[in-house]
Design an enzyme around this catalytic site. Structure first.
Site, short mmCIF file in Angstrom:
data_model
loop_
_atom_site.label_atom_id
_atom_site.label_comp_id
_atom_site.label_asym_id
_atom_site.label_seq_id
_atom_site.Cartn_x
_atom_site.Cartn_y
_atom_site.Cartn_z
N HIS A 1 14.82 20.20 69.60
CA HIS A 1 14.82 18.73 69.53
C HIS A 1 13.84 18.10 70.52
O HIS A 1 14.00 16.94 70.90
CB HIS A 1 16.25 18.22 69.82
CG HIS A 1 16.66 17.06 68.94
ND1 HIS A 1 16.66 15.76 69.38
CD2 HIS A 1 17.09 17.01 67.66
CE1 HIS A 1 17.07 14.97 68.39
NE2 HIS A 1 17.33 15.71 67.34
N ASP A 38 17.46 23.96 66.67
CA ASP A 38 16.63 22.79 66.95
C ASP A 38 16.60 22.52 68.46
O ASP A 38 17.60 22.11 69.04
CB ASP A 38 17.20 21.57 66.20
CG ASP A 38 16.21 20.42 66.14
OD1 ASP A 38 15.19 20.47 66.86
OD2 ASP A 38 16.47 19.46 65.37
N GLU A 87 13.02 25.04 66.19
CA GLU A 87 12.41 23.77 65.75
C GLU A 87 12.05 22.91 66.95
O GLU A 87 12.82 22.82 67.91
CB GLU A 87 13.43 23.05 64.85
CG GLU A 87 13.02 21.67 64.39
CD GLU A 87 14.01 21.10 63.38
OE1 GLU A 87 14.55 21.88 62.56
OE2 GLU A 87 14.26 19.89 63.40
N GLU A 102 8.74 16.82 61.82
CA GLU A 102 9.43 15.56 61.51
C GLU A 102 8.76 14.37 62.19
O GLU A 102 8.88 13.25 61.74
CB GLU A 102 10.90 15.65 61.91
CG GLU A 102 11.16 15.73 63.38
CD GLU A 102 12.53 16.26 63.72
OE1 GLU A 102 13.42 15.44 63.97
OE2 GLU A 102 12.73 17.49 63.74
N HIS A 160 11.95 18.34 56.21
CA HIS A 160 12.99 17.82 57.10
C HIS A 160 13.72 16.70 56.37
O HIS A 160 13.08 15.88 55.72
CB HIS A 160 12.25 17.25 58.32
CG HIS A 160 13.12 16.76 59.41
ND1 HIS A 160 13.36 15.43 59.63
CD2 HIS A 160 13.79 17.42 60.37
CE1 HIS A 160 14.14 15.30 60.69
NE2 HIS A 160 14.42 16.49 61.16
MG LIG Z 1 14.72 18.26 64.49
#
Ligand SMILES: [Mg+2]
Length: 389
Positions: A186, A184, A210, A236, A286
């Site tokens: 992020h 991730d 991700e 997400e 998610h």
């Molecule tokens: Mg994430």
């Protein structure tokens, strides 16, 4: 409107660690549970529910599509994390009610199941990705075959490339355990760093990367998707099919990660499964959230042909004060074996397939109402400027 399932009461419960549960009661006595957690903004969802309760008490709980359309479209403003997370919580509870009335799991109402068990993954390490090896070894021992980890700590727009070497070394360690690893980013990295890291990780064959960039950067993520063979995952922070559309048309993602508590509930997650399938994109909902959100994801996971893997928050680093199984009367439904959780079938009960410990939820919510709600950290660089979390 007379229906045995007229909605008579809508309640919300803000509970530790950072979740918002929804309870919908009907005239016949059937109760449905939903989850509209919006991490760090739970009070905003409580506010949104004042409006939803005002609008939908007295409606037939079985008219899920009509309630969804009215919640989404009958006011001028629509979409976004707050309104959609509230709608998601309500929608999940309505599916629970409808399936309970027919005495079946929700996946039966979605067309039946296409698999018997659901592959799952959990987190290793926290926000600061150190010591991931020990965490990964523990997850391996718990029966998981796949994990997700944060790629980096805070990163500047252009940062030292040495930082990327650390990430590669950590991923290599985790992979040495034989685990599949999702990484991730992020949304912490900007383009100049993200493209270097994506290239550096490519030879290690991650399960996916991700949010390689912030979800505002559709075009740049599309470029990245052409640059590396690693599957790109994201979703997400997208709140409906409309938000996914540019990513699909740009061929920017390989895995869609809608969050059932933000994207519009089971209704929209189910629709997104079909929509993404037409672009040959896989579905991996998610879910770093609570047990109701996970149970809702499991319903769509059972029935969606393009589903690949489900996130679960068991012992996640944010779960302070309560964990994934705390509020469940039947926690065994989420037991992990060889990397899989069995589909929540008739033996797990009907509806969402979980039984909520209502007394504990009420007690926890009453205690938590005077406490400060969870907030994410605010990160600063060495120069004092704000960095992405
Ligand atoms: Mg994430």
């Amino acid at each position: 409107m007379s229906s045995p399932n007229k909605i008579t009461k809508i309640e919300v419960f803000r509970v530790p660690p950072r979740w918002l549960f929804v309870r919908v009661e009907t005239e016949s006595g059937i109760v449905g549970w939903g989850e509209g957690t919006l991490e760090g903004h739970t009070e905003a969802i409580e506010g949104a529910f004042k409006d939803l309760a005002e609008r939908f008490i007295g409606w037939d709980a079985e008219q899920i599509q009509d309630i969804w359309q009215h919640a989404y479209r009958s006011r001028f403003y629509r979409g976004g994390p707050v309104l959609m997370s509230a709608l998601s919580g309500l929608d999940i509870a309505l599916w629970d009610i409808k399936a309970k009335r027919f005495g079946v799991p929700v996946w039966q109402l979605l067309g039946g199941k296409v698999r018997d068990r659901v592959r799952v993954y959990v987190w290793v390490g926290g926000d600061k990705p150190s010591d991931v090896y020990d965490g990964a070894a523990e997850r391996h021992a718990q029966g998981f075959t796949a994990v997700k980890m944060n790629a980096t700590d805070a990163v500047s727009w252009i940062d030292t490339p040495a930082l990327l070497e650390d990430t590669v070394a950590r991923v290599r360690e985790v992979k040495s355990l034989g685990l599949d690893v999702g990484i991730d980013f992020h949304g912490r990295l900007h383009k100049g760093m993200a493209k270097q890291l994506a290239k550096a990780l490519e030879p290690l064959a991650p399960l996916f990367i991700e949010e390689p960039l912030l979800p505002t950067q559709t075009e740049e993520i599309g470029d990245l998707a052409k640059m590396v063979s690693t599957p790109i995952a994201l979703g997400e922070r997208l709140y409906s099919r409309h938000d996914f559309r540019p990513y699909l048309e740009r061929r920017a993602i390989d895995i869609a990660q809608p969050d059932v508590s933000h994207c519009g509930g089971i209704s929209e997650l189910h629709r997104l499964a079909s929509y993404t399938e037409t672009y040959d994109v896989a579905l991996a909902p998610h879910c770093p959230l609570g047990p109701i959100a996970l149970a809702a994801c499991m319903q769509v996971a059972a029935s969606a042909p393009n589903f690949v893997i489900q996130e679960m928050s068991l012992q996640m680093h944010y779960n302070e004060g309560a964990d994934l199984l705390t509020y469940l009367v039947n926690p065994a439904v989420f037991a992990v074996k060889n990397g899989y959780v069995e589909v929540l079938d008739e033996t797990a009960g009907t509806g969402l397939g979980i039984e909520i410990n209502e007394a504990l939820v009420r007690e926890a919510a009453a205690k938590h109402s005077t406490e400060k709600a969870w907030r994410n950290a605010v990160w600063k660089g060495e120069d004092g400027s704000l960095r992405e979390w």
